[in-house]
Enzyme design. Structure first.
Site, PDB file in Angstrom:
ATOM      1  N   TYR A 102       0.390  -1.029  -0.099  1.00  0.00           N
ATOM      2  CA  TYR A 102       0.010  -0.235   0.003  1.00  0.00           C
ATOM      3  C   TYR A 102       0.833   1.140  -0.050  1.00  0.00           C
ATOM      4  O   TYR A 102       1.487   1.224   1.122  1.00  0.00           O
ATOM      5  CB  TYR A 102      -0.798  -0.249   1.794  1.00  0.00           C
ATOM      6  CG  TYR A 102      -1.220   1.308   1.824  1.00  0.00           C
ATOM      7  CD1 TYR A 102      -2.768   1.343   1.256  1.00  0.00           C
ATOM      8  CD2 TYR A 102      -1.194   2.025   1.882  1.00  0.00           C
ATOM      9  CE1 TYR A 102      -3.721   2.272   1.202  1.00  0.00           C
ATOM     10  CE2 TYR A 102      -1.723   3.638   2.021  1.00  0.00           C
ATOM     11  CZ  TYR A 102      -2.656   3.730   1.593  1.00  0.00           C
ATOM     12  OH  TYR A 102      -3.916   4.730   1.730  1.00  0.00           O
ATOM     13  N   GLU A 187      -3.364   7.481  -4.317  1.00  0.00           N
ATOM     14  CA  GLU A 187      -3.389   5.755  -3.423  1.00  0.00           C
ATOM     15  C   GLU A 187      -3.508   4.885  -4.933  1.00  0.00           C
ATOM     16  O   GLU A 187      -4.117   5.175  -5.055  1.00  0.00           O
ATOM     17  CB  GLU A 187      -4.689   5.767  -2.677  1.00  0.00           C
ATOM     18  CG  GLU A 187      -4.350   4.572  -1.774  1.00  0.00           C
ATOM     19  CD  GLU A 187      -6.375   4.131  -1.190  1.00  0.00           C
ATOM     20  OE1 GLU A 187      -6.265   4.120  -0.053  1.00  0.00           O
ATOM     21  OE2 GLU A 187      -7.179   3.103  -2.423  1.00  0.00           O
TER      22      GLU A 187
END
Ligand code: GDP
Ligand code: MN
Length: 358
Positions: A102, A187
């Site tokens: 992530y 993101e």
């Protein structure tokens, strides 16, 4: 806030050099099959809807050949994923996953600076990842994100050292998108480490600041309506701030014998561009007059007045404006200078509008 679709977010990342799986957007099952044929291998067919966790909701399907890709697209197109109708699917080459990581840049509202987040536990909602498994680095907005900060954050997240340079390139690219597009969030989840040892952005989210998007990135702002708007049957256009005041304005117009053409609430803190768009929206209706009723609090009357006068060249429908509250005198002055009748009393303003509507 405007959430870009995955394919739009990926385009922005690709422009900054982030590796993205090969693929294309399809609007029909046939298109999906053709793209899969071109890719010539296993693919993923992904619903393009502005919501997260599509995988769990059945919005991410695997297909091994063009026929399966067509079927997957047939299943997705027109269906609803988390309440959003699927109008497009992204067909991409399927990546062989070694690990899912992530990485994101977002705005830390408490600290008022951007923050880089990296975790080795990607592929799931970041809210579900334990705090101590997420490495964070605040970014000095003047200096921007620096390479060593990105590498250090990667190591803190226990990303293997040999991949730190690649992760640094991805993080710096995310930061460039964050800056250039006035984003709230950029993101990549998952950032995939492939079996071949490459990093690939398998999913991407970009959330843009709505106000900045309208002024600076209109290509992303065109399709979202940014004020509650309901069309009615009458010929008096209505613009007010706050749902309650808008309803009250509509009621008073009716009480005094007029017929409202719409409900439009510009909300709190309306700026000149929003006022301008609101007037242009109402002007699209077949109205004889537009009544604008603003009770300035957070919304400043001078800002509203600037918005009103900015449409005078484009709109030849009579405008009746009732303006009271914050910076009232300045707002009234701007309107009068441009020959617009400005009221402080609501009833007088409504009477005038009803009269002009004939
Ligand atoms: P989201 O559910 O909306 O976040 O959609 P994602 O694009 O993140 O996909 C959800 C999950 O599907 C990912 O975390 C992966 O586990 C899996 N997935 C997506 N694309 C691929 C791919 O190309 N190869 C493999 N093996 N898995 C994938
Ligand atoms: Mn995802």
């Amino acid at each position: 806030m405007i959430r870009l679709l995955e394919y739009q977010a990926k385009r922005l990342l690709r422009e900054q050099g982030v590796p993205i799986p090969e693929g294309d957007l399809a609007r029909t099952p046939e298109e999906a099959a053709r793209i899969a044929e071109r890719i010539d291998g296993p693919v993923v067919v992904k619903a393009q809807v502005p919501v997260g966790a599509r995988g769990k909701a059945g919005g991410v399907l695997f297909a091994d050949d063009p026929r399966e890709a067509r079927e997957a697209a047939e299943r997705l197109l027109g269906s609803k994923i988390r309440g959003e109708v699927v109008k497009q699917v992204l067909v991409e080459e399927r990546v062989d996953i070694e690990e899912e990581w992530y990485v994101s840049i977002t705005l830390d509202r408490a600290e008022r600076v951007p923050v880089l987040l990296v975790s080795r536990e990607g592929g799931v909602d970041i809210e579900e990842v334990p705090d101590e498994r997420i490495a964070r680095t605040h970014v000095d907005p003047v200096l921007g994100l620096r390479g060593f900060e990105a590498r250090r954050t990667a190591l803190e997240a226990e990303i293997p050292r040999r991949h730190a340079p690649a992760l640094e390139r991805v993080a710096l690219a995310l930061y460039r998108v964050f800056n250039e597009y006035d984003a709230h969030l950029v993101e990549v989840n998952p950032l995939v480490l492939t079996r071949d040892g490459e990093l690939v952005a398998v999913d991407a989210v970009v959330n843009l600041d709505e106000d900045a998007a309208y002024l600076r990135h209109p290509e992303f702002a065109e399709k979202t309506e940014d004020f509650p708007f309901v069309e009615l049957d009458g010929n008096i256009g209505i613009i007010a701030n706050g749902a309650g005041l808008t309803m009250a304005t509509i009621d008073l117009v009716k009480d005094l014998g007029g017929e409202p053409a719409n409900f439009l609430d510009v909300g709190g803190g309306a700026d000149p561009t929003l006022i301008k768009r609101a007037i242009l929206r109402v002007a699209e209706l077949d109205v004889d007059v537009i009544l604008i009723n603003i009770f300035g609090g957070i919304t400043r009357c001078d800002e509203v007045a600037k918005g009103v006068v900015s449409v005078l060249e484009d709109v030849d429908i009579p405008l009746v404006v009732r303006l009271v509250g914050t910076n009232e005198e300045e707002g009234q002055r701007i309107l009068r200078e441009h020959g617009i009748e400005a009221f402080t009393d609501l009833e007088e303003a409504v009477k005038k509008a009803v009269e002009l509507a004939g």
